[in-house]
Design a protein around this motif. Structure first.
Motif, mmCIF file in Angstrom:
data_model
loop_
_atom_site.group_PDB
_atom_site.id
_atom_site.type_symbol
_atom_site.label_atom_id
_atom_site.label_comp_id
_atom_site.label_asym_id
_atom_site.label_seq_id
_atom_site.Cartn_x
_atom_site.Cartn_y
_atom_site.Cartn_z
ATOM 1 N N ARG A 30 0.854 -1.188 0.000
ATOM 2 C CA ARG A 30 0.000 0.000 0.000
ATOM 3 C C ARG A 30 0.888 1.235 0.000
ATOM 4 N NH1 ARG A 30 -3.906 -0.355 5.015
ATOM 5 N NH2 ARG A 30 -2.849 -2.288 5.590
ATOM 6 N N THR A 31 0.621 2.173 -0.895
ATOM 7 C CA THR A 31 1.357 3.433 -0.943
ATOM 8 C C THR A 31 0.500 4.522 -0.309
ATOM 9 O OG1 THR A 31 2.536 2.769 -2.944
ATOM 10 C CG2 THR A 31 2.477 5.118 -2.438
ATOM 11 N N VAL A 32 1.108 5.259 0.625
ATOM 12 C CA VAL A 32 0.354 6.236 1.412
ATOM 13 C C VAL A 32 1.133 7.540 1.476
ATOM 14 C CG1 VAL A 32 -0.636 6.747 3.677
ATOM 15 C CG2 VAL A 32 -0.658 4.395 2.818
ATOM 16 N N ASP A 33 0.448 8.657 1.275
ATOM 17 C CA ASP A 33 1.011 9.978 1.534
ATOM 18 C C ASP A 33 0.630 10.362 2.959
ATOM 19 O OD1 ASP A 33 2.189 10.386 -0.991
ATOM 20 O OD2 ASP A 33 0.251 10.958 -1.840
ATOM 21 N N LEU A 34 1.639 10.506 3.820
ATOM 22 C CA LEU A 34 1.388 10.731 5.239
ATOM 23 C C LEU A 34 1.110 12.201 5.540
ATOM 24 C CD1 LEU A 34 4.255 8.532 6.728
ATOM 25 C CD2 LEU A 34 1.843 7.919 6.510
ATOM 26 N N THR A 35 0.245 12.436 6.486
ATOM 27 C CA THR A 35 0.023 13.775 7.018
ATOM 28 C C THR A 35 0.834 13.930 8.302
ATOM 29 O OG1 THR A 35 -1.842 13.109 8.408
ATOM 30 C CG2 THR A 35 -2.328 13.697 6.114
ATOM 31 N N THR A 36 0.820 15.122 8.859
ATOM 32 C CA THR A 36 1.512 15.332 10.133
ATOM 33 C C THR A 36 0.760 14.662 11.280
ATOM 34 O OG1 THR A 36 0.386 17.468 10.339
ATOM 35 C CG2 THR A 36 2.618 17.476 9.418
ATOM 36 N N GLU A 37 -0.537 14.388 11.094
ATOM 37 C CA GLU A 37 -1.278 13.630 12.109
ATOM 38 C C GLU A 37 -0.998 12.141 11.988
ATOM 39 O OE1 GLU A 37 -2.874 15.936 10.134
ATOM 40 O OE2 GLU A 37 -2.736 17.467 11.710
ATOM 41 N N GLY A 38 -0.674 11.700 10.773
ATOM 42 C CA GLY A 38 -0.285 10.319 10.570
ATOM 43 C C GLY A 38 -1.429 9.384 10.264
ATOM 44 N N GLN A 39 -1.082 8.117 10.148
ATOM 45 C CA GLN A 39 -2.043 7.083 9.786
ATOM 46 C C GLN A 39 -1.691 5.791 10.506
ATOM 47 O OE1 GLN A 39 -3.013 6.797 5.644
ATOM 48 N NE2 GLN A 39 -3.500 4.615 5.741
ATOM 49 N N GLY A 40 -2.727 5.054 10.915
ATOM 50 C CA GLY A 40 -2.524 3.775 11.569
ATOM 51 C C GLY A 40 -2.488 2.632 10.569
#
Length: 310
Positions: free
Chosen positions: A212-222
């Motif tokens: 899975r390719t994800v663009d992370l935010t500063t809040e992040g992702q689980g």
């Protein structure tokens, strides 16, 4: 989003069983006794590793006295060198038991000490501290500077700690105090959080051949993944190191359930000799978040163990 049909697994994050089977989990079909991990269309069988906390307390002199409290009920005992076994049911997958050693001192010239040891060989981790942990994970008298927990019997004294921290983790109660035994059923899943410093970090996360390719935010992702054979190896590829608006792009890893599972973070796989990181000369692992830099290593080894992908 599509409406969920009655045939879909009601619990789709792998946290527990669904109430009805068979049920669809993405493109897979789960049957009774399987957990659904919908993002990966994966059904995983899981057997509970234990439903009781079971341990033995022994005394060095034979007249050590303890008061053991669980769920509001206290039982007292005078311990012999052979010891006494205590058994408590888990509630919601956990049990927190307080052991109060009440008569530290000497008996016939011998120090009174209490020793703790789990009396089961199941997969339940026993975390032993002097008093409860605070919000920062500290425990014990402030002067001891105890900085973390490990599943019994622990691995030794951490930098800057009083040696008594390691004794307690290993189950030696040598002072009159309240000792906490925390037992938590291991999670059937690896659960962690990734965030970016700038909000423009891109990662590719691979497990069991699926990426899975994800663009992370500063809040992040689980991220949540099932265990296979009690473990999971997950590759996180940081794809766009550099700068955004003059700020370094960095990825930060944080385990969501470090009290249940051990998370070992390295750059690349370890060699047969336990080395990793290539020219960095990283030569060991520690459960996240690690405790420091080993002699002769590049400081980046420490950053990686701490979960900083820079």
């Amino acid at each position: 989003a599509r409406a969920r049909s009655q045939a879909d697994c009601e619990i789709s994050d792998g946290s527990r069983a669904s109430p009805a089977y068979p049920c669809t989990c993405g493109t897979a079909v789960c049957t009774s006794g399987e957990l659904c991990f919908e993002p990966d269309s994966l059904c995983q069988a899981w057997t509970c590793p234990g439903t009781e906390a079971k341990f033995r307390l022994t005394g060095d002199t034979g007249d050590e006295r303890v008061a053991v409290t669980y769920d509001g009920r206290t039982q007292t005992a005078t311990l012999t060198p052979e010891g006494q076994e205590f058994v408590f049911p888990l509630q919601g997958g956990r049990a927190e038991i307080k052991v109060r050693f009440t008569n530290d001192g000497r008996s016939n010239g011998i120090d009174r000490n209490v020793h703790f040891k789990p009396s089961t060989s199941d997969a339940l981790p026993y975390l032993v501290t002097n008093g409860r942990r605070d919000a920062a994970g500290k425990w014990g008298p402030a002067s001891w500077n105890c900085s973390g927990v490990e599943a019994w019997p622990g691995s030794g004294q951490r930098s800057g700690e009083n040696p008594r921290c390691a004794w307690v983790r290993g189950g030696t109660f040598a002072w009159s105090a309240d000792y906490i035994v925390l037992v938590q059923r291991p999670s059937p899943r690896a659960s962690f959080h990734l965030r970016g410093d700038t909000g423009h970090e891109r990662v590719a996360v691979t497990y069991d051949g699926k990426t899975r390719t994800v663009d992370l935010t500063t809040e992040g992702q689980g991220f949540v993944f099932p265990l296979s054979g009690g473990e999971a190896e997950i590759k996180v590829r940081f794809a766009n190191d550099g700068h955004s608006n003059g700020i370094d792009r960095n990825v930060r890893f944080r385990a969501s359930n470090p009290g249940e599972l051990l998370y070992l973070v390295t750059k690349g796989r370890r060699s047969d000799a336990g080395k990793w990181g290539g020219s960095w000369k990283c030569r060991g692992v520690e459960p996240w978040p690690g405790t420091g830099r080993l002699s002769g290593e590049n400081v980046r080894c420490y950053w990686t163990r701490r979960g900083s992908f820079a």
